[in-house]
Each structure stands twice: as C-alpha cells, then as structure tokens.
Write an enzyme that holds these catalytic residues in place. Structure first.
Site, PDB file in Angstrom:
ATOM      1  N   ARG A   1     -10.457 -11.255   1.315  1.00 46.56           N
ATOM      2  CA  ARG A   1     -11.397 -12.192   0.696  1.00 46.56           C
ATOM      3  C   ARG A   1     -10.813 -13.606   0.644  1.00 46.56           C
ATOM      4  NH1 ARG A   1     -11.197  -8.607  -4.647  1.00 46.56           N
ATOM      5  NH2 ARG A   1     -11.040  -7.122  -2.937  1.00 46.56           N
TER       6      ARG A   1
ATOM      7  N   LYS B   1       0.833  -1.195   0.000  1.00 46.13           N
ATOM      8  CA  LYS B   1       0.000   0.000   0.000  1.00 46.13           C
ATOM      9  C   LYS B   1       0.874   1.253   0.000  1.00 46.13           C
ATOM     10  CE  LYS B   1      -3.732  -2.026   2.812  1.00 46.13           C
ATOM     11  NZ  LYS B   1      -4.864  -1.848   1.897  1.00 46.13           N
TER      12      LYS B   1
END
Length: 543
Positions: free
Chosen positions: A393, A319
């Site tokens: 996920r 990130k």
C-alpha cells in the site's frame, strides 16, 4: 531484449461451416482432426437424435451407455474420452459437460478449458469442436440486429468458449534441466458452425460474423496466460530492474511510450514511499509508467496502478518462513497490467490509458525501513510505518499520486495487498473497495462478463478513522491489524487518490493458487486481467 515469458498463443483457432446435409465424416476429414470434441448439456446427453447428428449409431449408443453407467453425466467439469475405433475419421471422441440445459457463457468457457486439458493429457494436437447448440430459439444467429436481441449473448458465448479452449491448452513453463518425455502441444482447434443452427447476416460467412469475438478471445487469453507466466517467474530471475525492462519491451511491441525512473529519479520525484520500501534490497526500486493513447486528444484518461513487489519477505516485520516462496507472486498486480497491455495492444480500443507500476523488493537489512519510521510520500503527506509487511500500500500510494500527475482522471489499482482478504473470501473472490460507486459498478459488471468473482467491501468513515496517526498524516496499518484488514489496507491507497474516482482490487486470495482448482491453474492465475479487459474494451466487444 528477449521476453521473460512467452507472450503469444500459437494455437490456431478458426471457424468451419458445416453445410446443410453435409455428413459429419466429411467435415472431420476436411479438418484433419485428431479428436472430435462434443460439449453437451445434460439435456443433450439424453437426446439420441442430437448425438446421432455427429456420431454414428455405435458411438452414440456408447455415449448413452456411459451415461447409464454413471461414467459421464455432462456435469460441468466432467471430461471423458473414448476411441472411435475407425468409426470416425479421427482417433478419439472427447466429451465435455456443460451442465444444465441452458448453458451460459461461463459454462462454455469452463467446458472449453476442461476439453483442452483432456486433449493435452492424451496428446491430441488437433481438435474439431462443433459449436454447442443454443437452446433459446433465434439465439443461434450471429447477427446483432434489434430484431434478434439474443444475438449478442451468442457472440459472448463463442468468445467465452474460444477463451477457455486457448487457456486450457497452455502449460506452465518449466526450468527443469532434466530431459522429460516430449508432450504434444495443442496446435489447432476448428470450431464447426452448423448451418442449420447458426446463421450469418444475409447468408454470409459465419467465420466473418464471428471474427471479432474470436479475435477478442485470443487477445484476452494471451493477456491472461502472459500474466500467469510472469507471476510464476522465480524471484531471483525477476527483480525490479528486470521487470522494468520487460515492461519496456511489451510497450515497444505495441508502440506505447514507456518511462522508467531509477532509484535516483525516484528520490528526486519525492517518491518517499517507494524509496523506503526498496532501500533495504541490493536490487533497487523502479517506477514504471506506460502510456497508451487511443484517441486524438490526451483526455478522459484512465489510470491503472499495479503492485510490483518482486519478492516480499515482510522486511523487518519478517514473515513466517512457511509458504514464503509464494511471495514471488507479490508482483501479481503488475503482471495483470502488463498482461492487459497485450489485449489493449491487439484490440486497440479508443481509450486513453496510463499504466503505473511501482516495483521493489521488500528485504530486511541494515538499510531497510523500520516500524516506527515516518516517511514522506510523493503527495507530501507523511506516513507512520506500523508494519513493514504492509509495504504494498505504501508503494501504491506513490503510484496513485504519479498516475494523477500523468493525467489519470479515474484510477483502478490491482494488488496482492492483504492476507486478510483470504479470511473474508478464501481464495475464491477478489475484494474491492472504492470511493466511487459508479466506477465500482462498472468493474463489477465487467467481472461478471469475464466469469471472475469480485465482491465490494464497505467504505465507512469509521474505517478511515482506524488509520489515524498521532505523529503523521496517516499510518500504514491499524493497531488491531486483524480488524477490517482488507478494507483499511485499500483505504490507505484511496487516501492518496483524494477526490479522484478510485477503485482498489485486492487479489491477495485470487492471484495465486497452491493447487489447481476448477478451471484455475496452480500458481499464478492472472485474476483480473479479463475483468479489466472487458471493462476497457467493452465498446468494441459489443459492436
């Protein structure tokens, strides 16, 4: 084991009944309050007789003058204080606005939050708060008979008010070593029910008639505040093993069974998704399951799965550094479910529940999983990794599969899943995607009762097609990751639910706020605790 965060609320909240003809002075003297709190609609602010019902002429006139000066207009979100100057047996009068004339449960909750915050800011520890008058006729009664159809909304409003007061009276924990001036905490709130406006069945005790909504309000507030505080714990103080130990402690408090799988057991169970995400960190992953059995037979089981990424760097798909400190909140889904267990443990609804929390740190290292890897999940399906920052996920896919193995017949997962949900809803609403419209409708209806905002996304075949892989059963992100990112992220999890009724709640925009907004605090918000509590405890709330 010591709790990581406080998991109780020691504000005393109780009902006091004002007898017909009893002077306001006598009621307040009996309570021993530091402040009288009046929650007023805009119509009541214009009603001089209503103000004089609780205030001496001089104070009532000053409140009216505040309105004329534009100082207080009873707007929702307004809270003002003035000294009583000995005109009442308490040192302050607090005014909190309810907005329009027919204020509903959400307004009562919000006004309660603002009133409690105003009390905290002024060092007022004990409050006396008359229950706001209900404008719709017999709705002031607290009975639940067929002849009084408005009764249930009154209990809902009292629940909402109490919940708001308890949440507004809490503060974010601090780790500062430097001494700070002591701030008085909110200690006691007496809710005053006027006999002329609130009637208990058969002339009985109003306190007894309102005991259930007050008990539920406390349970929901404790659950929400716990989730907020847990979300705010710094990443160096909360790693997967710490989270697992905390989950075991919460489960033991309420007599629930808890199982924790370590990294070796995760591998032996074939949980390749959780193993892949966690293997880049020095703090290995854990798979947590907690079982609550509220009926004689273990059937009709609801499964809840919460994302427990205790810190997310993005892994190899690193990130940007700006704002990465917020990633302590990437276990917000896990915090919601552990908070929810406080409500379940206190209220003991007659349901069966399995809570599953896959927890890991997503870190870049020589052992971290990489874009282009193909991993095998617990279900046996293979996943092509497109982006290691789409790790939530992946662990939730194993979590959903594990919940099904443990008996879940319907599944709701809660996760700070995507930044894309911010593009759709900013930080205002939680996104939802489901394979079962009835389940989705139940949870959305519960969100409305809880005063939380949930909005469903579509589930069309074209979105499933975006996750097709050339080398595996499915890929964990689309090639065009700015397209339908929240929908496809959720549908990746739904792939592992299969035919089991399933709903995904994406709290990527609502689990954490950079600044206080309205009744929501800065930092962790506990978004979806109250929604799920209303959904799971719905029978008990309306009995």
């Amino acid at each position: 084991m010591q709790p990581i965060v406080q998991d109780d609320n020691d504000i005393r909240l109780h009902i006091v009944q004002r007898r017909e003809g009893e002077a306001a002075d006598a009621v307040l003297r009996g309570v021993g309050a530091d402040a009288l709190v009046l929650l007023l609609t805009q119509a009541e602010l214009d009603d001089a007789a209503r103000l004089r019902h609780w205030l001496p002429e001089t104070l009532a006139a000053e409140v009216s003058a505040m309105r004329e000066r534009g100082q207080f207009a009873a707007l929702l979100g307004q809270a003002e204080a003035l000294p009583t100057l000995g005109l009442l047996p308490c040192r302050s009068l607090l005014l909190s606005g309810l907005g329009r004339a027919a204020a509903g449960a959400d307004a009562w909750r919000d006004a309660g939050v603002y009133a409690a915050r105003a009390a905290l800011a002024r060092g007022l520890a004990r409050l006396a708060l008359p229950l706001p008058r209900v404008a719709d006729g017999a709705a002031g009664a607290v009975t639940g008979t067929a002849a009084d159809a408005a009764a249930v909304p009154v209990r809902e409003r009292v629940h909402a008010l109490a919940e708001g007061l308890l949440l507004g009276g809490c503060r974010m924990p601090s780790y500062a070593a430097a001494a700070r001036p002591p701030q008085p905490a909110l200690r006691e709130i007496a809710l005053i029910a006027d006999r002329a406006e609130f009637a208990a069945p058969g002339g009985g005790s109003i306190a007894a008639a309102l005991a259930q909504p007050l008990e539920a309000a406390r349970a929901f507030a404790v659950a929400t505040q716990y989730a907020r505080d847990l979300t705010n714990v710094p990443g160096n103080m909360l790693v997967p093993d710490t989270l697992a130990r905390e989950a075991a402690r919460v489960a033991a408090r309420y007599g629930m069974a808890c199982t924790v799988l370590d990294e070796a057991a995760i591998v032996s169970h074939g949980m390749g998704g959780l193993h892949a995400v966690g293997k880049g960190s020095a703090n290995p992953p854990r798979m947590i399951s907690i079982r609550y059995q509220g009926t004689d037979a273990w059937d009709n089981v609801t499964g809840l799965v919460g994302k427990g990424i205790t810190f997310d760097t993005g892994g190899i798909s690193l990130k940007k550094p700006d704002g990465m400190e917020e990633m302590i909140s990437d276990m917000g889904g896990a915090a919601v479910l552990l908070g929810l267990l406080h409500a379940i443990g206190r209220l003991k609804p007659r349901i069966n529940l399995i809570v599953v929390i896959p927890t890991a740190e997503n870190m870049p290292s020589g052992t971290a999983f990489k874009p282009g890897d193909v991993i095998r999940m617990m279900s046996g399906h293979t996943v092509e990794i497109i982006n290691t920052d789409a790790e939530g996920r992946v662990v939730l896919g194993d979590g959903v599969c594990y919940a099904k193995q443990l008996g879940a017949e319907r599944i709701v997962d809660v996760a700070t899943l995507t930044g894309a949900v911010l593009v759709s809803f900013a930080d205002v609403a939680t996104g939802a995607v489901a394979n079962d419209e009835a389940l989705q409708r139940e949870v959305v209806d519960a969100a409305k009762r809880a005063g939380e905002k949930v909005w469903p996304f579509p589930n069309y075949p074209e979105y499933h097609d975006m996750l097709a892989s050339d080398v595996a059963d499915i890929k964990n992100a689309t090639s065009r990751d700015r397209w339908a990112g929240s929908i496809t992220g959720g549908l990746f999890i739904g792939y592992f639910a299969g035919e089991t009724p399933w709903l995904h709640l994406d709290t990527g925009g609502t689990a954490w706020l950079w600044n206080e907004r309205g009744t929501e605090p800065k930092g962790g918000t506990g978004a979806m605790v109250r929604t799920l509590a209303h959904w799971l405890c719905r029978t008990e709330e309306t009995e």
